[in-house]
Design a protein around this motif. Structure first.
Motif, PDB file in Angstrom:
ATOM      1  N   ALA A   9     -32.333  -0.985  -8.589  1.00  0.00           N
ATOM      2  CA  ALA A   9     -32.652  -0.977  -7.275  1.00  0.00           C
ATOM      3  C   ALA A   9     -33.950  -1.864  -7.039  1.00  0.00           C
ATOM      4  N   LEU A  10     -33.674  -2.930  -6.200  1.00  0.00           N
ATOM      5  CA  LEU A  10     -34.761  -3.847  -5.895  1.00  0.00           C
ATOM      6  C   LEU A  10     -35.483  -3.503  -4.693  1.00  0.00           C
ATOM      7  N   VAL A  11     -36.790  -2.978  -4.873  1.00  0.00           N
ATOM      8  CA  VAL A  11     -37.437  -2.580  -3.498  1.00  0.00           C
ATOM      9  C   VAL A  11     -38.342  -3.583  -3.322  1.00  0.00           C
ATOM     10  N   LYS A  12     -38.632  -3.843  -2.180  1.00  0.00           N
ATOM     11  CA  LYS A  12     -39.772  -4.731  -1.394  1.00  0.00           C
ATOM     12  C   LYS A  12     -40.416  -4.103  -0.033  1.00  0.00           C
ATOM     13  N   THR A  58     -27.640 -12.013 -16.612  1.00  0.00           N
ATOM     14  CA  THR A  58     -28.109 -10.966 -17.682  1.00  0.00           C
ATOM     15  C   THR A  58     -29.665 -10.591 -17.483  1.00  0.00           C
ATOM     16  N   GLU A  59     -30.007  -9.478 -17.037  1.00  0.00           N
ATOM     17  CA  GLU A  59     -31.438  -9.268 -16.443  1.00  0.00           C
ATOM     18  C   GLU A  59     -32.153  -8.527 -17.531  1.00  0.00           C
ATOM     19  N   HIS A  60     -33.416  -8.972 -17.604  1.00  0.00           N
ATOM     20  CA  HIS A  60     -34.620  -8.438 -18.592  1.00  0.00           C
ATOM     21  C   HIS A  60     -35.577  -7.637 -17.750  1.00  0.00           C
ATOM     22  N   TYR A  61     -35.762  -6.438 -18.208  1.00  0.00           N
ATOM     23  CA  TYR A  61     -36.700  -5.585 -17.227  1.00  0.00           C
ATOM     24  C   TYR A  61     -37.615  -4.951 -18.518  1.00  0.00           C
ATOM     25  N   TRP A  62     -38.992  -5.038 -17.893  1.00  0.00           N
ATOM     26  CA  TRP A  62     -39.945  -4.244 -19.092  1.00  0.00           C
ATOM     27  C   TRP A  62     -40.418  -3.220 -18.254  1.00  0.00           C
ATOM     28  N   ARG A  63     -40.833  -2.378 -18.998  1.00  0.00           N
ATOM     29  CA  ARG A  63     -41.502  -0.983 -18.559  1.00  0.00           C
ATOM     30  C   ARG A  63     -43.101  -1.340 -18.670  1.00  0.00           C
ATOM     31  N   ASP A  64     -43.522  -2.398 -19.423  1.00  0.00           N
ATOM     32  CA  ASP A  64     -44.996  -2.501 -19.423  1.00  0.00           C
ATOM     33  C   ASP A  64     -45.522  -3.922 -18.944  1.00  0.00           C
ATOM     34  N   ARG A  65     -44.392  -4.559 -18.356  1.00  0.00           N
ATOM     35  CA  ARG A  65     -44.753  -6.406 -17.723  1.00  0.00           C
ATOM     36  C   ARG A  65     -44.473  -6.408 -16.390  1.00  0.00           C
ATOM     37  N   TRP A  66     -45.039  -7.305 -15.675  1.00  0.00           N
ATOM     38  CA  TRP A  66     -45.127  -7.268 -14.156  1.00  0.00           C
ATOM     39  C   TRP A  66     -43.969  -8.424 -14.000  1.00  0.00           C
ATOM     40  N   TYR A  67     -43.071  -8.471 -14.527  1.00  0.00           N
ATOM     41  CA  TYR A  67     -42.027  -9.327 -13.960  1.00  0.00           C
ATOM     42  C   TYR A  67     -40.531  -8.726 -14.867  1.00  0.00           C
ATOM     43  N   ALA A  68     -39.540  -9.755 -14.027  1.00  0.00           N
ATOM     44  CA  ALA A  68     -38.116  -9.269 -14.385  1.00  0.00           C
ATOM     45  C   ALA A  68     -37.567 -10.768 -14.488  1.00  0.00           C
ATOM     46  N   VAL A  69     -36.681 -11.067 -15.475  1.00  0.00           N
ATOM     47  CA  VAL A  69     -35.972 -12.133 -15.796  1.00  0.00           C
ATOM     48  C   VAL A  69     -34.848 -12.172 -15.673  1.00  0.00           C
ATOM     49  N   LYS A  70     -34.017 -12.891 -14.969  1.00  0.00           N
ATOM     50  CA  LYS A  70     -32.637 -13.011 -14.835  1.00  0.00           C
ATOM     51  C   LYS A  70     -32.007 -14.108 -15.300  1.00  0.00           C
ATOM     52  N   GLU A  71     -31.253 -14.122 -16.192  1.00  0.00           N
ATOM     53  CA  GLU A  71     -30.474 -15.400 -16.685  1.00  0.00           C
ATOM     54  C   GLU A  71     -29.163 -15.401 -16.033  1.00  0.00           C
ATOM     55  N   VAL A  72     -28.920 -16.608 -15.588  1.00  0.00           N
ATOM     56  CA  VAL A  72     -27.789 -16.842 -14.546  1.00  0.00           C
ATOM     57  C   VAL A  72     -26.793 -17.822 -15.044  1.00  0.00           C
ATOM     58  N   THR A  87     -42.794  -8.699 -10.398  1.00  0.00           N
ATOM     59  CA  THR A  87     -42.509  -7.204  -9.845  1.00  0.00           C
ATOM     60  C   THR A  87     -43.528  -6.276 -10.468  1.00  0.00           C
ATOM     61  N   ARG A  88     -43.795  -5.105 -10.257  1.00  0.00           N
ATOM     62  CA  ARG A  88     -44.473  -4.030 -10.953  1.00  0.00           C
ATOM     63  C   ARG A  88     -43.692  -3.802 -12.071  1.00  0.00           C
ATOM     64  N   PRO A  89     -44.187  -3.063 -12.958  1.00  0.00           N
ATOM     65  CA  PRO A  89     -43.259  -2.823 -14.261  1.00  0.00           C
ATOM     66  C   PRO A  89     -42.338  -1.883 -13.652  1.00  0.00           C
ATOM     67  N   ALA A  90     -40.941  -1.936 -14.547  1.00  0.00           N
ATOM     68  CA  ALA A  90     -39.670  -1.368 -14.175  1.00  0.00           C
ATOM     69  C   ALA A  90     -40.008   0.192 -14.229  1.00  0.00           C
ATOM     70  N   VAL A  91     -39.435   0.854 -13.539  1.00  0.00           N
ATOM     71  CA  VAL A  91     -39.174   2.475 -13.690  1.00  0.00           C
ATOM     72  C   VAL A  91     -37.819   2.865 -13.998  1.00  0.00           C
ATOM     73  N   VAL A  92     -37.633   3.569 -15.218  1.00  0.00           N
ATOM     74  CA  VAL A  92     -36.268   3.622 -15.591  1.00  0.00           C
ATOM     75  C   VAL A  92     -36.301   5.149 -15.787  1.00  0.00           C
ATOM     76  N   GLY A  93     -35.134   5.677 -15.384  1.00  0.00           N
ATOM     77  CA  GLY A  93     -34.789   6.990 -15.576  1.00  0.00           C
ATOM     78  C   GLY A  93     -33.592   7.545 -14.549  1.00  0.00           C
ATOM     79  N   ASP A  94     -32.977   8.580 -15.163  1.00  0.00           N
ATOM     80  CA  ASP A  94     -31.911   8.981 -14.375  1.00  0.00           C
ATOM     81  C   ASP A  94     -30.847   8.022 -13.835  1.00  0.00           C
ATOM     82  N   GLY A  95     -30.473   7.263 -14.886  1.00  0.00           N
ATOM     83  CA  GLY A  95     -29.616   6.298 -14.504  1.00  0.00           C
ATOM     84  C   GLY A  95     -30.059   5.185 -13.415  1.00  0.00           C
ATOM     85  N   ARG A  96     -31.075   5.075 -13.307  1.00  0.00           N
ATOM     86  CA  ARG A  96     -31.583   4.032 -12.494  1.00  0.00           C
ATOM     87  C   ARG A  96     -32.724   3.388 -12.794  1.00  0.00           C
TER      88      ARG A  96
END
Length: 162
Positions: A9-12, A58-72, A87-96
């Motif tokens: 989920a990408l929130v803006k 192929t998308e890379h998310y971090w719970r402690d970094r302020w970005y996401a990287v998508k290899e296309v 982005t703000r660090p990713a929030v991961v939980g409950d399948g989301r």
């Protein structure tokens, strides 16, 4: 969603911009890698790259970094490049996986010859600097760091695994 899939989920600006299913490739508790097909309808032509049906992200998310990287990549596996969202660090939980887009982006072409800072006008217009100056400062530092890393060429892709 199963344990091997998640909803991205990408929130803006407090609203969900897009959501889509993705398959989990790797998760060490800090760095999460997922794979998903191009999720938007039709083709999106940015001028410097086209995202289209069949493309694989192929998308890379971090719970402690302020970005996401998508290899296309194209459907046949040809690398198009990397699209980086500040982005703000990713929030991961409950399948989301939820990430808050801070409007700044960076594009690095597959051959490393093109590095583009994107959407700085949107970032300025967002008002983040006024209502959350610390987040705005971190977003700008992050974009500068991503650009410096991208300009080092192949080190960029290698850095994703760390």
């Amino acid at each position: 969603m199963s344990a091997s899939s998640v909803e991205i989920a990408l929130v803006k600006a407090g609203r969900t911009k897009i959501r889509y299913p993705a398959s989990v490739v790797f998760d060490d508790g800090t760095h999460l890698v997922v794979r998903a097909p191009w999720a938007a309808p039709g083709v999106r032509d940015f001028g410097f790259v086209r995202f289209e049906p069949g493309d694989v992200f192929t998308e890379h998310y971090w719970r402690d970094r302020w970005y996401a990287v998508k290899e296309v990549r194209t459907a046949d596996g040809t690398l198009k490049g990397w699209y980086c969202d500040v982005t703000r660090p990713a929030v991961v939980g409950d399948g989301r996986v939820e990430v808050e887009d801070l409007d700044l982006d960076l594009w690095l072409s597959a051959d490393g010859s093109t590095v583009l800072r994107l959407d700085e006008d949107e970032f300025e217009a967002s008002g983040l600097a006024d209502h959350d100056p610390q987040a705005a400062a971190e977003a700008l530092r992050t974009l500068d760091a991503l650009e410096a890393l991208a300009r080092r060429g192949p080190a960029f892709a290698e850095a994703l695994s760390h």
